[in-house]
Design a protein around this motif. Structure first.
Motif, mmCIF file in Angstrom:
data_model
loop_
_atom_site.group_PDB
_atom_site.id
_atom_site.type_symbol
_atom_site.label_atom_id
_atom_site.label_comp_id
_atom_site.label_asym_id
_atom_site.label_seq_id
_atom_site.Cartn_x
_atom_site.Cartn_y
_atom_site.Cartn_z
ATOM 1 N N THR A 1 -33.257 21.768 -32.806
ATOM 2 C CA THR A 1 -34.403 20.873 -33.006
ATOM 3 C C THR A 1 -34.017 19.402 -32.905
ATOM 4 O O THR A 1 -34.839 18.575 -32.517
ATOM 5 C CB THR A 1 -35.095 21.158 -34.355
ATOM 6 N N TRP A 2 -32.782 19.066 -33.250
ATOM 7 C CA TRP A 2 -32.314 17.692 -33.058
ATOM 8 C C TRP A 2 -32.285 17.376 -31.562
ATOM 9 O O TRP A 2 -32.662 16.284 -31.137
ATOM 10 C CB TRP A 2 -30.935 17.523 -33.672
ATOM 11 N N ASN A 3 -31.844 18.334 -30.767
ATOM 12 C CA ASN A 3 -31.814 18.169 -29.314
ATOM 13 C C ASN A 3 -33.220 18.029 -28.742
ATOM 14 O O ASN A 3 -33.466 17.201 -27.852
ATOM 15 C CB ASN A 3 -31.097 19.371 -28.685
ATOM 16 N N LEU B 1 -39.176 15.605 -26.856
ATOM 17 C CA LEU B 1 -40.616 15.712 -27.054
ATOM 18 C C LEU B 1 -41.228 14.345 -27.368
ATOM 19 O O LEU B 1 -42.291 13.985 -26.843
ATOM 20 C CB LEU B 1 -40.919 16.690 -28.189
ATOM 21 N N ALA B 2 -40.558 13.588 -28.227
ATOM 22 C CA ALA B 2 -41.081 12.272 -28.601
ATOM 23 C C ALA B 2 -41.193 11.364 -27.386
ATOM 24 O O ALA B 2 -42.219 10.696 -27.184
ATOM 25 C CB ALA B 2 -40.187 11.643 -29.665
ATOM 26 N N TRP B 3 -40.167 11.347 -26.551
ATOM 27 C CA TRP B 3 -40.201 10.452 -25.393
ATOM 28 C C TRP B 3 -41.260 10.868 -24.376
ATOM 29 O O TRP B 3 -41.891 10.013 -23.753
ATOM 30 C CB TRP B 3 -38.808 10.408 -24.742
ATOM 31 N N VAL B 4 -41.470 12.153 -24.210
ATOM 32 C CA VAL B 4 -42.510 12.609 -23.292
ATOM 33 C C VAL B 4 -43.888 12.261 -23.849
ATOM 34 O O VAL B 4 -44.751 11.729 -23.143
ATOM 35 C CB VAL B 4 -42.377 14.126 -23.031
ATOM 36 N N ARG C 1 -40.343 16.493 -17.144
ATOM 37 C CA ARG C 1 -39.105 17.098 -16.650
ATOM 38 C C ARG C 1 -37.996 17.041 -17.682
ATOM 39 O O ARG C 1 -37.104 17.907 -17.694
ATOM 40 C CB ARG C 1 -38.627 16.387 -15.373
ATOM 41 N N LEU C 2 -38.025 16.042 -18.537
ATOM 42 C CA LEU C 2 -36.975 15.916 -19.553
ATOM 43 C C LEU C 2 -36.913 17.159 -20.423
ATOM 44 O O LEU C 2 -35.835 17.553 -20.900
ATOM 45 C CB LEU C 2 -37.235 14.676 -20.420
ATOM 46 N N LEU C 3 -38.059 17.816 -20.625
ATOM 47 C CA LEU C 3 -38.108 18.989 -21.491
ATOM 48 C C LEU C 3 -37.377 20.186 -20.881
ATOM 49 O O LEU C 3 -36.999 21.118 -21.601
ATOM 50 C CB LEU C 3 -39.555 19.350 -21.802
ATOM 51 N N ASP C 4 -37.158 20.170 -19.561
ATOM 52 C CA ASP C 4 -36.386 21.247 -18.929
ATOM 53 C C ASP C 4 -34.953 21.280 -19.444
ATOM 54 O O ASP C 4 -34.296 22.325 -19.418
ATOM 55 C CB ASP C 4 -36.354 21.068 -17.409
ATOM 56 N N THR C 5 -34.464 20.133 -19.913
ATOM 57 C CA THR C 5 -33.064 20.062 -20.326
ATOM 58 C C THR C 5 -32.818 20.757 -21.665
ATOM 59 O O THR C 5 -31.667 21.032 -22.012
ATOM 60 C CB THR C 5 -32.595 18.600 -20.423
ATOM 61 N N TYR C 6 -33.865 21.032 -22.426
ATOM 62 C CA TYR C 6 -33.669 21.737 -23.709
ATOM 63 C C TYR C 6 -33.075 23.122 -23.465
ATOM 64 O O TYR C 6 -32.042 23.479 -24.021
ATOM 65 C CB TYR C 6 -34.990 21.832 -24.466
ATOM 66 N N GLY D 1 -33.005 9.633 -18.488
ATOM 67 C CA GLY D 1 -34.276 9.558 -19.204
ATOM 68 C C GLY D 1 -35.446 10.204 -18.508
ATOM 69 O O GLY D 1 -36.559 10.196 -19.044
ATOM 70 N N ALA D 2 -35.209 10.796 -17.328
ATOM 71 C CA ALA D 2 -36.294 11.442 -16.561
ATOM 72 C C ALA D 2 -37.503 10.521 -16.475
ATOM 73 O O ALA D 2 -38.624 10.884 -16.853
ATOM 74 C CB ALA D 2 -36.678 12.776 -17.184
ATOM 75 N N CYS D 3 -37.267 9.320 -15.952
ATOM 76 C CA CYS D 3 -38.341 8.325 -15.875
ATOM 77 C C CYS D 3 -39.513 8.844 -15.049
ATOM 78 O O CYS D 3 -39.316 9.507 -14.024
ATOM 79 C CB CYS D 3 -37.815 7.035 -15.250
ATOM 80 N N PRO D 4 -40.726 8.527 -15.463
ATOM 81 C CA PRO D 4 -41.898 8.913 -14.662
ATOM 82 C C PRO D 4 -41.817 8.305 -13.270
ATOM 83 O O PRO D 4 -41.295 7.192 -13.095
ATOM 84 C CB PRO D 4 -43.081 8.339 -15.458
ATOM 85 N N ALA D 5 -42.312 9.014 -12.297
ATOM 86 C CA ALA D 5 -42.284 8.508 -10.909
ATOM 87 C C ALA D 5 -43.149 7.265 -10.774
ATOM 88 O O ALA D 5 -44.178 7.140 -11.418
ATOM 89 C CB ALA D 5 -42.767 9.605 -9.971
#
Length: 533
Positions: free
Chosen positions: A325-327, A332-335, A343-348, A529-533
């Protein structure tokens, strides 16, 4: 809707919209709520029970777990163990009988290691820790709904509608969550409904346990042993203490033991007819099962729902779930806050599922459990205690430079700033105050460098990106001790820099200062940071 219950109750017509619904309000769910709320996301937690279990399971929390709690400001509420503390186990005829054959969790290691963390861990029972987590999560804005259960859910493009029922009033209402964290245990109804398979050694044993107090047994702990494999002709059991006056005796769920008087079993294990107060009884499955994936659309598995492991001296059970959950929380917060694309959530899953599997392999390859797993893991490489706790490697697109040739774990000193690993702990100075390097990493991506040229590069890159980001210069903003220089600790030259994520994981490093530093840094930030396009 995917149904998990068909009971008819009163149904409300309104739908409530929330950012994150956490299903399961035990250690992992409460930690998720606290971590999210601390990061500015107000989750809702539903838990079908109204209080902690009267028979607590987890009783030990690692240095890494306490680092998370330190970051969110509650470590001072959790009594930590003295430095160098380790769980010691012996074979014994009884608690007061003959002891022999002390065994280490990792053969050849005594459990001690260098001071690699600002924390020492905690020996605290689960039902003592959970109230601390509830209070802190609520103080940060999380909403805890006890006595509420999930009935059904489905996944839509714009969220996850979930029907929940108050068990006291039988009232049902619908919650529409942007995302769901399933922390609903090893028998997770959510995981099963999603059709996510598990693999591992599977079922090994079913055990029963007796929780009791026995003040006359407590003085034995002064000898430094906390765990006892009881070996008698008619009793094979495991006895340990919670360190707070409570003891637990575990044994196979056999007809003979079920028929036995609980007091008699406890007295046999103690080796004396001490006065005993029975508190609770339990039944649980020893098994090893790891979900093949931790994410399905907008739903994430965490804790036992993702990885079912037995209690270990290495802290691979509840601590692994808290680490999940720390990971996940910062991602989740940044998205949700618009800093990163989904896409950042794929890294979980990419980062946490392999760690769950590694901990499965390490658990059942060690002597404590190898006898129950047969020869399935014979020859498995055993990683050092410090490596498994503070040196696991994370691989995903949010980590640049964690190649397949690297081992899954190593000691922090061996890694020396390797991307994909936890940033090393060093006691440093900032504005005359002593703090850990880990205290620098919380809400932003942090560029740590001793070369002032990176400050200009960071300013240029930050102006073009939506990410929370700052540069910290060694020598001016913070000072490292002379005997632990920054460049040596992080594996860079005097012109190098490292980029650390909000969860304290090193995401990228440049050993030297490149000619096009601003562009190189911007590319790294966009990727991490998987910045938005």
């Amino acid at each position: 809707m995917s149904n998990t219950s068909t009971t008819t109750s009163t149904i409300t017509s309104t739908t409530e919209r929330i950012p994150v619904l956490i299903i399961g309000g035990s250690l992992v769910g409460l930690s998720a709520a606290l971590f999210l709320a601390w990061r500015g996301i107000r989750p809702v937690v539903i838990e079908k029970h109204t209080a902690s279990s009267p028979h607590p399971r987890a009783i030990g929390f690692t240095e890494r777990t306490l680092e998370f709690y330190r970051a969110v400001g509650i470590a001072d509420r959790i009594p930590q163990v003295p430095p160098g503390t380790r769980l010691r186990r012996v074979r014994a005829t009884s608690l007061t009988g003959d002891w022999h054959g002390e065994s280490d969790w990792t053969p050849g290691q005594d459990g001690a290691h260098a001071v690699a963390s600002p924390c020492t861990g905690a020996a605290l029972a689960q039902d003592r820790l959970e109230p601390i987590l509830r209070t802190a999560a609520a103080a940060h804005g999380a909403e805890l709904r006890l006595g509420v259960e999930m009935l059904a859910f489905e996944q839509l493009d714009d969220g996850v509608p979930v029907d929940v029922r108050d068990r006291a009033t039988q009232q049902i209402h619908r919650v529409m969550a942007d995302y769901v964290i399933a922390a609903d245990g090893a028998d997770s109804a959510i995981r099963e409904t999603l059709g996510i398979a598990r693999r591992g050694v599977g079922h090994l044993r079913t055990l029963r346990s007796l929780l009791f107090r026995c003040p006359e047994a407590d003085p034995v702990l002064a000898k430094g042993i906390q765990q006892f494999n009881i070996e008698q002709p008619d009793l094979r059991a495991f006895l340990t203490t919670y360190g707070d006056g409570r003891w637990v005796l575990m044994f196979d769920d056999t007809e003979a033991y079920r028929a036995a008087d609980p007091h008699e079993l406890v007295h046999k294990a103690l080796g004396s007819p001490f006065a005993v107060e029975m508190l609770a009884a339990g039944r649980w499955e020893m098994a090893g099962r790891i979900a093949e994936r931790y994410r399905a659309g907008r739903i994430f598995l965490a804790g036992d729902a993702a990885h079912q492991l037995p209690p270990t001296r290495g802290g691979f059970g509840a601590n692994t779930g808290i680490d999940d959950t720390w990971n996940l929380a910062w991602k989740l917060a940044w998205v949700l806050q618009g800093h990163s694309s989904s896409r950042l959530l794929d890294t979980y899953d990419a980062e946490r599922q392999p760690i769950g599997w590694l901990r499965h392999q390490q658990t059942f390859a060690r002597p404590d459990y190898a006898r129950w797993a047969g020869d399935a893991l014979q020859g498995e490489t055993l990683y050092a205690n410090e490596a498994m706790e503070l040196g696991q490697l994370h691989r995903s697109f949010s980590v640049i430079g964690a190649g397949a040739e690297l081992p899954p774990a190593a000691s922090p000193a061996e890694w020396a700033g390797q991307p994909g690993t936890r940033a090393p702990h060093v006691w440093i100075q900032r504005d005359g105050q002593r703090l850990s390097t880990l205290d620098l990493f919380a809400h932003e991506l942090v560029l740590l460098t001793g070369d002032g040229r990176w400050t200009d590069a960071a300013r240029t890159a930050a102006a073009r990106l939506p990410l929370p980001f700052k540069a910290v210069r060694v020598g001016s903003d913070v000072t490292f001790p002379a005997d632990v220089p920054f460049d040596e600790c992080f594996g860079v030259s005097s012109g190098g820099a490292v980029l650390i994520r909000p969860d304290g994981i090193i995401a990228w490093r440049s050993v030297d200062f490149p000619v096009n530093a601003a562009a190189v840094l911007e590319d790294a930030l966009r990727t991490v940071g998987a910045c938005p396009a």
